[in-house]
Enzyme design. Sequence first.
Site, PDB file in Angstrom:
ATOM      1  N   CYS A   1      12.229   8.154  14.958  1.00  0.00           N
ATOM      2  CA  CYS A   1      11.101   7.265  14.330  1.00  0.00           C
ATOM      3  C   CYS A   1      11.876   6.176  13.886  1.00  0.00           C
ATOM      4  O   CYS A   1      12.803   6.325  12.886  1.00  0.00           O
ATOM      5  CB  CYS A   1      10.619   8.247  13.336  1.00  0.00           C
ATOM      6  SG  CYS A   1       9.323   7.401  12.398  1.00  0.00           S
TER       7      CYS A   1
ATOM      8  N   CYS B   1       4.627   2.156  15.003  1.00  0.00           N
ATOM      9  CA  CYS B   1       4.787   3.264  14.054  1.00  0.00           C
ATOM     10  C   CYS B   1       3.854   4.503  14.043  1.00  0.00           C
ATOM     11  O   CYS B   1       2.988   4.774  13.421  1.00  0.00           O
ATOM     12  CB  CYS B   1       4.582   2.583  12.601  1.00  0.00           C
ATOM     13  SG  CYS B   1       5.107   3.530  11.523  1.00  0.00           S
TER      14      CYS B   1
ATOM     15  N   GLU C   1       2.509  -1.024   5.964  1.00  0.00           N
ATOM     16  CA  GLU C   1       1.691  -1.916   7.248  1.00  0.00           C
ATOM     17  C   GLU C   1       0.563  -0.630   7.756  1.00  0.00           C
ATOM     18  O   GLU C   1       0.438   0.353   7.411  1.00  0.00           O
ATOM     19  CB  GLU C   1       2.472  -1.928   8.277  1.00  0.00           C
ATOM     20  CG  GLU C   1       3.269  -0.764   8.972  1.00  0.00           C
ATOM     21  CD  GLU C   1       4.332  -1.149  10.134  1.00  0.00           C
ATOM     22  OE1 GLU C   1       5.166  -2.113   9.753  1.00  0.00           O
ATOM     23  OE2 GLU C   1       4.009  -0.533  11.074  1.00  0.00           O
TER      24      GLU C   1
ATOM     25  N   CYS D   1      -4.765   2.961  11.475  1.00  0.00           N
ATOM     26  CA  CYS D   1      -3.758   3.497  11.149  1.00  0.00           C
ATOM     27  C   CYS D   1      -3.027   3.169   9.865  1.00  0.00           C
ATOM     28  O   CYS D   1      -2.587   2.276   9.967  1.00  0.00           O
ATOM     29  CB  CYS D   1      -2.842   3.523  12.358  1.00  0.00           C
ATOM     30  SG  CYS D   1      -1.273   4.621  11.880  1.00  0.00           S
TER      31      CYS D   1
ATOM     32  N   CYS E   1      13.093  12.024  11.001  1.00  0.00           N
ATOM     33  CA  CYS E   1      12.956  12.173  12.659  1.00  0.00           C
ATOM     34  C   CYS E   1      13.821  11.249  13.346  1.00  0.00           C
ATOM     35  O   CYS E   1      13.802  10.128  12.927  1.00  0.00           O
ATOM     36  CB  CYS E   1      11.445  12.214  12.691  1.00  0.00           C
ATOM     37  SG  CYS E   1      10.638  13.399  12.024  1.00  0.00           S
TER      38      CYS E   1
ATOM     39  N   SER F   1       2.881  16.852  14.612  1.00  0.00           N
ATOM     40  CA  SER F   1       4.019  16.395  15.551  1.00  0.00           C
ATOM     41  C   SER F   1       4.896  17.448  15.917  1.00  0.00           C
ATOM     42  O   SER F   1       5.710  17.928  15.037  1.00  0.00           O
ATOM     43  CB  SER F   1       4.609  15.240  14.797  1.00  0.00           C
ATOM     44  OG  SER F   1       3.765  14.246  14.296  1.00  0.00           O
ATOM     45  N   LEU F   2       4.701  17.885  17.241  1.00  0.00           N
ATOM     46  CA  LEU F   2       5.430  19.193  17.559  1.00  0.00           C
ATOM     47  C   LEU F   2       6.827  18.662  18.202  1.00  0.00           C
ATOM     48  O   LEU F   2       7.770  18.975  17.945  1.00  0.00           O
ATOM     49  CB  LEU F   2       4.698  19.881  18.536  1.00  0.00           C
ATOM     50  CG  LEU F   2       5.129  21.560  18.658  1.00  0.00           C
ATOM     51  CD1 LEU F   2       4.841  21.947  17.395  1.00  0.00           C
ATOM     52  CD2 LEU F   2       4.096  22.183  19.714  1.00  0.00           C
ATOM     53  N   ASN F   3       6.719  18.037  19.221  1.00  0.00           N
ATOM     54  CA  ASN F   3       7.854  17.203  19.859  1.00  0.00           C
ATOM     55  C   ASN F   3       9.251  18.053  20.247  1.00  0.00           C
ATOM     56  O   ASN F   3      10.065  17.399  20.729  1.00  0.00           O
ATOM     57  CB  ASN F   3       8.521  16.220  18.684  1.00  0.00           C
ATOM     58  CG  ASN F   3       7.515  15.036  18.295  1.00  0.00           C
ATOM     59  OD1 ASN F   3       6.433  15.142  19.014  1.00  0.00           O
ATOM     60  ND2 ASN F   3       7.479  14.417  17.113  1.00  0.00           N
TER      61      ASN F   3
ATOM     62  N   GLY G   1       5.333   7.068   6.764  1.00  0.00           N
ATOM     63  CA  GLY G   1       5.402   8.245   5.629  1.00  0.00           C
ATOM     64  C   GLY G   1       4.802   9.483   6.278  1.00  0.00           C
ATOM     65  O   GLY G   1       4.324   9.670   7.244  1.00  0.00           O
ATOM     66  N   GLU G   2       5.171  10.431   5.362  1.00  0.00           N
ATOM     67  CA  GLU G   2       4.753  11.907   5.904  1.00  0.00           C
ATOM     68  C   GLU G   2       3.625  12.328   4.832  1.00  0.00           C
ATOM     69  O   GLU G   2       3.755  12.356   3.550  1.00  0.00           O
ATOM     70  CB  GLU G   2       5.886  12.828   5.782  1.00  0.00           C
ATOM     71  CG  GLU G   2       5.310  14.276   5.494  1.00  0.00           C
ATOM     72  CD  GLU G   2       4.476  14.764   6.653  1.00  0.00           C
ATOM     73  OE1 GLU G   2       4.564  14.259   7.663  1.00  0.00           O
ATOM     74  OE2 GLU G   2       3.398  15.300   6.490  1.00  0.00           O
TER      75      GLU G   2
ATOM     76  N   CYS H   1       9.869   6.938   4.490  1.00  0.00           N
ATOM     77  CA  CYS H   1       9.788   8.419   4.835  1.00  0.00           C
ATOM     78  C   CYS H   1      11.055   9.235   4.539  1.00  0.00           C
ATOM     79  O   CYS H   1      12.292   8.590   4.804  1.00  0.00           O
ATOM     80  CB  CYS H   1       9.320   8.523   6.288  1.00  0.00           C
ATOM     81  SG  CYS H   1       8.758  10.000   6.615  1.00  0.00           S
TER      82      CYS H   1
HETATM   83  N1  SAH Z   1       4.982  11.800   9.405  1.00  0.00           N
HETATM   84  C1  SAH Z   1       3.608  12.047   9.909  1.00  0.00           C
HETATM   85  C2  SAH Z   1       2.958  10.656  10.462  1.00  0.00           C
HETATM   86  C3  SAH Z   1       3.928   9.548  10.812  1.00  0.00           C
HETATM   87  S1  SAH Z   1       4.422   9.632  12.537  1.00  0.00           S
HETATM   88  C4  SAH Z   1       4.061  12.842  11.270  1.00  0.00           C
HETATM   89  O1  SAH Z   1       5.255  13.091  11.719  1.00  0.00           O
HETATM   90  O2  SAH Z   1       3.019  13.237  12.211  1.00  0.00           O
HETATM   91  C5  SAH Z   1       3.016   9.531  13.376  1.00  0.00           C
HETATM   92  C6  SAH Z   1       3.420   9.758  15.061  1.00  0.00           C
HETATM   93  O3  SAH Z   1       4.268   8.761  15.523  1.00  0.00           O
HETATM   94  C7  SAH Z   1       4.156  11.111  15.143  1.00  0.00           C
HETATM   95  O4  SAH Z   1       3.489  11.871  15.853  1.00  0.00           O
HETATM   96  C8  SAH Z   1       5.373  10.974  15.497  1.00  0.00           C
HETATM   97  O5  SAH Z   1       5.878  11.949  16.189  1.00  0.00           O
HETATM   98  C9  SAH Z   1       4.895   9.607  16.495  1.00  0.00           C
HETATM   99  N2  SAH Z   1       6.205   8.636  16.874  1.00  0.00           N
HETATM  100  C10 SAH Z   1       7.091   8.267  15.908  1.00  0.00           C
HETATM  101  N3  SAH Z   1       8.036   7.674  16.170  1.00  0.00           N
HETATM  102  C11 SAH Z   1       7.693   7.546  17.630  1.00  0.00           C
HETATM  103  C12 SAH Z   1       8.426   6.446  18.587  1.00  0.00           C
HETATM  104  N4  SAH Z   1       9.395   5.708  18.431  1.00  0.00           N
HETATM  105  N5  SAH Z   1       7.669   6.489  19.914  1.00  0.00           N
HETATM  106  C13 SAH Z   1       6.435   7.241  19.998  1.00  0.00           C
HETATM  107  N6  SAH Z   1       6.019   7.983  18.944  1.00  0.00           N
HETATM  108  C14 SAH Z   1       6.488   8.049  17.873  1.00  0.00           C
END
Ligand code: SAH
Length: 407
Positions: free
Chosen positions: A158, A376, A131, A144, A155, A257-259, A202-203, A151
């Site tokens: 996700c 996503c 998508e 996007c 995570c 994506s630090l998180n 995906g990554e 993936c």
């Molecule tokens: N793999 C890459 C790109 C895909 S995810 C990455 O990790 O950056 C894109 C962004 O969406 C990332 O910053 C991820 O942390 C965020 N994301 C994924 N699932 C989410 C959710 N359920 N709610 C909010 N952000 C989310």
Amino acid sequence: MCTKSLHWPYLDGQNLTALLLEIKDVNVHKYMATENFMAFSKKNIKSYNLDEFTARIVDLGLKKYRAGQVFEWIYKNHASSFEEMTNIAKSERALLANSFHLSCLKIIRTETSKDGTKKFLFELHDGHTIESVLIPDEDRLTLCISSQVGCQQACRFCLTAKGGFTRNLRSWEIADQVLAVSRLLKEEGERGITNIVLMGMGEPLANFDEVIRALRVITSGRGLDFSTRRVTLSTAGLVPFIDALGKSGVKVNLAVSLNASTDEVRDRVMPVNKRWPLRELLAACRRFPLEPRRRITFEYVMLKGVNDSAEDALRLAKLLKGIRCKVNLIPFNPFPGSAFERPEDAAVRRFQKILLDHRYIVPVRESRGRDISAACGQLREREAHGKETRDEERTTNDEGRETKDEE
Ligand code: SAH
């Protein structure tokens, strides 16, 4: 035998014959009889760059300049067949059609959200689906796009991770998402895409070679011609590939994506951290060759009671010290069966204020298209105290004030 498990485009003519003799399965025969399959026995024109394609054109006995014309039809005019290339003689068009396959992604479903966000579901040649999400804003239209089917990063917050990993996308499958949506927008008389983010399924750095190839097509003047300032790659933090991206010469924006603000929490929510912990990840960010007036974006998905405390914000402020960056706060977008909750607005604001007090740029981004589950990583920007703004191309001058770049 399952037809979907075979990757037809990787077969050359000879293997194809051998395979045809080997395979007895009735369904496979049916599949092979389709135009789709026959097309894949030819090489996809989009697998070449202009130099490579020019060499092929000359081999076919055509004039060199035809290669540029064909590329213009494909990437500037979004042609989906050789028939459309009307400034090329009919006989030459037929020769091209016999010699090359011209891939196009099939849009099998579109959904439009109340907020204008549009989600596209594409079917790939092998039946898998990916998508893209189109996100309108006042002065930009961001697409996007996905880089893999599924993936591998697992995570925990996700939705894509839940479905596991199927395969990498080829470079043209990545660029074709942009082409297919651009073509549709043109047909509908709508404005074109202004920005591209690799934040879909995906990554991207786990599919490095194909993603770099796609980015070259997307940013090349002989391709889709997007300014590198308007293209952003988002990664979960694959350190050696962040370095490789820096060295590739493809000068797109980097988002990480630090998180989490500690290894303990990051290990838990992003398994990639066990391989490349925060110290190594942030060292890679510090040595990343940032273009002038650009910043690294750190995405921080806020998970209630997990990473949203004042202590987390203070630790984050310390961790990012000295990196030219901004922090996108993304309240967790829940999905059925997810193990996390979205924090209270007050917790988001408290977190934001601490980072603002440390002089960081800290927009809060909301997921767009919630009613069509465009969750996503399709994220909307909402700046401090609810004010809508765009700061993707903002920068800070010497006095610490924000200014806006030309683009
Ligand atoms: N793999 C890459 C790109 C895909 S995810 C990455 O990790 O950056 C894109 C962004 O969406 C990332 O910053 C991820 O942390 C965020 N994301 C994924 N699932 C989410 C959710 N359920 N709610 C909010 N952000 C989310």
